[in-house]
Design a protein around this motif. Structure first.
Motif, mmCIF file in Angstrom:
data_model
loop_
_atom_site.group_PDB
_atom_site.id
_atom_site.type_symbol
_atom_site.label_atom_id
_atom_site.label_comp_id
_atom_site.label_asym_id
_atom_site.label_seq_id
_atom_site.Cartn_x
_atom_site.Cartn_y
_atom_site.Cartn_z
ATOM 1 N N PHE A 1 22.311 44.124 -2.066
ATOM 2 C CA PHE A 1 23.017 43.752 -0.605
ATOM 3 C C PHE A 1 22.545 42.436 -0.030
ATOM 4 O O PHE A 1 23.281 41.664 0.274
ATOM 5 C CB PHE A 1 22.743 45.079 0.567
ATOM 6 N N PRO A 2 21.348 42.130 0.106
ATOM 7 C CA PRO A 2 20.761 40.889 0.196
ATOM 8 C C PRO A 2 21.418 39.752 -0.718
ATOM 9 O O PRO A 2 21.904 38.697 -0.145
ATOM 10 C CB PRO A 2 19.544 40.862 0.403
ATOM 11 N N CYS A 3 21.354 39.878 -1.929
ATOM 12 C CA CYS A 3 21.938 38.820 -2.937
ATOM 13 C C CYS A 3 23.486 38.733 -2.575
ATOM 14 O O CYS A 3 24.061 37.612 -2.708
ATOM 15 C CB CYS A 3 21.661 39.505 -4.363
ATOM 16 N N ALA A 4 24.166 39.834 -2.453
ATOM 17 C CA ALA A 4 25.590 39.739 -2.219
ATOM 18 C C ALA A 4 25.785 38.986 -0.772
ATOM 19 O O ALA A 4 26.914 38.439 -0.608
ATOM 20 C CB ALA A 4 26.207 40.946 -2.145
ATOM 21 N N LEU A 5 25.235 39.132 0.162
ATOM 22 C CA LEU A 5 25.201 38.525 1.294
ATOM 23 C C LEU A 5 25.057 36.973 1.161
ATOM 24 O O LEU A 5 25.605 36.135 1.741
ATOM 25 C CB LEU A 5 24.610 39.012 2.588
ATOM 26 N N VAL B 1 28.216 35.497 -0.529
ATOM 27 C CA VAL B 1 29.144 35.283 0.284
ATOM 28 C C VAL B 1 29.086 34.278 1.151
ATOM 29 O O VAL B 1 29.967 33.547 1.493
ATOM 30 C CB VAL B 1 29.355 36.654 1.147
ATOM 31 N N PHE B 2 27.913 33.963 1.941
ATOM 32 C CA PHE B 2 27.367 33.018 2.581
ATOM 33 C C PHE B 2 27.660 31.617 2.011
ATOM 34 O O PHE B 2 28.123 30.787 2.297
ATOM 35 C CB PHE B 2 26.279 33.023 3.146
ATOM 36 N N LEU B 3 27.319 31.660 0.758
ATOM 37 C CA LEU B 3 27.180 30.308 0.033
ATOM 38 C C LEU B 3 28.798 30.027 -0.347
ATOM 39 O O LEU B 3 29.182 28.825 -0.401
ATOM 40 C CB LEU B 3 26.383 30.133 -1.221
ATOM 41 N N HIS B 4 29.576 30.869 -0.916
ATOM 42 C CA HIS B 4 30.791 30.778 -0.990
ATOM 43 C C HIS B 4 31.644 30.151 0.042
ATOM 44 O O HIS B 4 32.578 29.227 0.122
ATOM 45 C CB HIS B 4 31.534 32.052 -1.769
ATOM 46 N N ARG C 1 34.610 26.141 3.175
ATOM 47 C CA ARG C 1 34.800 25.371 4.493
ATOM 48 C C ARG C 1 34.428 23.739 4.444
ATOM 49 O O ARG C 1 35.102 23.321 5.238
ATOM 50 C CB ARG C 1 34.162 26.296 5.532
ATOM 51 N N THR C 2 33.292 23.522 3.710
ATOM 52 C CA THR C 2 32.753 22.121 3.895
ATOM 53 C C THR C 2 33.471 21.326 3.034
ATOM 54 O O THR C 2 33.261 19.890 2.798
ATOM 55 C CB THR C 2 31.261 22.340 3.879
ATOM 56 N N GLY C 3 33.925 22.091 1.621
ATOM 57 C CA GLY C 3 34.448 21.155 0.359
ATOM 58 C C GLY C 3 33.335 20.524 -0.238
ATOM 59 O O GLY C 3 33.437 19.764 -0.994
ATOM 60 N N ALA C 4 32.036 21.055 -0.042
ATOM 61 C CA ALA C 4 30.928 20.380 -0.883
ATOM 62 C C ALA C 4 31.347 20.929 -2.282
ATOM 63 O O ALA C 4 31.628 21.759 -2.740
ATOM 64 C CB ALA C 4 29.650 21.074 -0.332
ATOM 65 N N SER C 5 30.835 19.786 -3.125
ATOM 66 C CA SER C 5 30.895 19.934 -4.771
ATOM 67 C C SER C 5 29.669 20.210 -5.152
ATOM 68 O O SER C 5 28.710 19.832 -4.532
ATOM 69 C CB SER C 5 31.594 18.622 -5.366
ATOM 70 N N VAL C 6 29.781 21.138 -6.146
ATOM 71 C CA VAL C 6 28.471 21.725 -6.696
ATOM 72 C C VAL C 6 28.247 20.698 -7.940
ATOM 73 O O VAL C 6 29.153 20.885 -8.887
ATOM 74 C CB VAL C 6 28.464 23.036 -6.934
#
Length: 95
Positions: free
Chosen positions: A29-33, A36-39, A44-49
């Protein structure tokens, strides 16, 4: 632990008491959260990885994982045959 399989055996598969579900969920559950947060952050910011070394890292990971699986399998196979040999020796001494 008493397992009640129910009429069709579905209850045995779907029950949560006596399983490792809760321990696995505590890690998942914490890993999934975080995922989701990173995605959402990236969307939303359009940051490239930068994924420049992903192929090399993946190849290294799979090589180490493959070596560990083969090593553990070889040890288990050797233990099995050692036990089988000892059982045959015991059986030969009895008869």
């Amino acid at each position: 632990i008493y397992y009640d399989s129910g009429k069709w055996g579905v209850h045995l598969v779907c029950h949560l008491r006596g399983t490792v579900f809760w321990k696995a969920a505590a890690w998942a559950f914490p890993c999934a959260l975080v995922a989701v947060f990173l995605h959402q952050f990236r969307t939303r910011t359009g940051a490239s990885v930068g994924m420049d070394g992903a192929g090399t890292m993946w190849a290294s990971y799979t090589s180490v994982l493959g070596f560990l699986i083969v090593f553990r399998n070889n040890q288990a196979y050797a233990r099995f045959w050692e036990g089988a040999t000892l059982i045959h020796q015991i059986r030969g001494e009895w008869f």
